[in-house]
Design an enzyme around this catalytic site. Structure first.
Site, PDB file in Angstrom:
ATOM      1  CD  GLN A  98      -3.477   0.942   2.052  1.00 25.02           C
ATOM      2  OE1 GLN A  98      -3.131  -0.254   2.910  1.00 25.02           O
ATOM      3  NE2 GLN A  98      -3.725   1.827   2.462  1.00 25.02           N
TER       4      GLN A  98
ATOM      5  CG  HIS B 286       3.084  -3.169   9.580  1.00 28.56           C
ATOM      6  ND1 HIS B 286       2.662  -4.135   9.625  1.00 28.56           N
ATOM      7  CD2 HIS B 286       2.455  -2.666   7.987  1.00 28.56           C
ATOM      8  CE1 HIS B 286       2.356  -4.549   8.554  1.00 28.56           C
ATOM      9  NE2 HIS B 286       2.552  -3.226   7.501  1.00 28.56           N
TER      10      HIS B 286
ATOM     11  CD  GLN C  74       0.937  -8.632   6.683  1.00 29.50           C
ATOM     12  OE1 GLN C  74      -0.068  -7.937   7.128  1.00 29.50           O
ATOM     13  NE2 GLN C  74       1.102  -8.281   5.852  1.00 29.50           N
TER      14      GLN C  74
ATOM     15  CB  SER D 288       3.019  -4.553   4.606  1.00 29.19           C
ATOM     16  OG  SER D 288       1.180  -4.438   5.302  1.00 29.19           O
ATOM     17  CG  LEU D 289      -2.008  -5.252  -0.064  1.00 28.04           C
ATOM     18  CD1 LEU D 289      -3.280  -5.472   0.290  1.00 28.04           C
ATOM     19  CD2 LEU D 289      -2.428  -3.150  -0.552  1.00 28.04           C
TER      20      LEU D 289
END
Length: 311
Positions: free
Chosen positions: A10, A201, A249, A91-92
């Site tokens: 993202q 996060h 996560q 992440s994403l």
């Protein structure tokens, strides 16, 4: 040629992303239309961003994963003997990687992703968060300054260990502001506020983590063979730890550099290819594993160049 796939996170989105592929490739278009049937959003409309849809987490996440996954499947079709050493997403981007590897059935994975995006939007709307990139700074020093800026009511901490040259801090906006001032006073000159609508996060997303835990409980996980490296653990996901790791996560720091080092050391890709919008992960890769070439593919021209290189 063995390739390592990097999947965008993202923040990499841009107006018109994916639309050149959508116009040029019938296969890519068919994939997006398939993903549309699983999504609550109109993906081509999100790509075009005519009404600033990509400013919202609930829209950005399905849009980026749809583009990235369709692009990977297009690459699989065009390079019949595609050899993928391993994958890592930021992440994403882990959802793009897990879907690409086959850890989830496509509809199941897209619906899980949409739920995650909605949960995160709710958390972002509830608490005013902020993030800032910190360049060329000692992680221990940054962590200590974040502890000084944290109070009982307001948290700030390291959220992303992106590369040897970049960290990202995140938390309540006021706490991040205090940390930024302390960092600058300590002689760390390059601290750049990020345009995000949440402190990803960090513990600010504990409600998202709780809801994901519940959602994942009944989500089927399939067997997959391509290694996918976790940002949370720095090691490959397994069927045993996948659900817990994905739930954790959203509240724990990402360790992209550590995970990328693990991928390259253990699976020896000859080339790293970032699939999806942006060039951020390509830049991180060049700072982290300097001996392996890295390229980004976010438009049709770059894709054609990659195909020519690999054939």
């Amino acid at each position: 040629m063995k390739i390592g796939i990097l999947f965008s996170g993202q923040g990499a989105q841009f107006t018109g992303m994916g639309m050149d592929f959508y116009k040029e490739s019938e296969f890519f278009r068919s994939q997006i239309e398939k993903f549309n049937s699983y999504s609550e959003r109109n993906l081509p409309e999100l790509f075009q961003n005519q009404h600033h849809e990509l400013e919202q987490t609930r829209n950005v996440q399905p849009a980026i994963v749809a583009m990235s996954l369709a692009l990977f499947r297009l690459l699989q079709q065009d390079i019949q003997q595609l050899e993928v050493a391993g994958m890592i997403g930021l992440s994403l981007g882990e959802y793009s990687a897990l879907l690409a590897a086959g850890a989830f059935e496509t509809g199941t994975g897209m619906q899980l992703l949409q739920a995650r995006a909605d949960y995160m939007q709710e958390d972002a709307d509830r608490v005013l968060g902020a993030m800032a990139a910190v360049m060329k700074a000692d992680p221990q020093k940054v962590a200590e300054i974040c502890r000084q800026a944290t109070t009982k009511e307001q948290f700030v901490g390291i959220a992303n260990y992106n590369s040897p040259k970049q960290l990202v801090i995140g938390g309540e906006k006021a706490a991040v502001g205090r940390a930024v001032e302390l960092l600058k006073a300590a002689g760390i000159k390059r601290v750049i506020p990020l345009k995000v609508n949440g402190a990803f996060h960090t513990p600010l997303f504990k409600e998202t983590s709780r809801k994901l835990t519940e959602n994942l409980h009944n989500t089927a996980v399939l067997a997959w063979t391509i290694p996918v490296i976790s940002n949370t653990t720095g090691k490959p996901f397994t069927r045993v730890d996948l659900k817990n790791t994905l739930a954790q996560q959203v509240i724990k720091p990402t360790h992209f550099a550590e995970g990328l080092n693990y991928l390259c050391a253990n699976y020896q890709p000859d080339l790293l290819v970032e699939l999806g919008p942006g060039k951020t992960l390509t830049r991180f890769a060049k700072q982290t594993v300097t001996e392996i070439p890295a390229v980004s593919v976010e438009n049709w021209q770059q894709y054609q160049q990659l195909i020519a290189q690999m054939k």
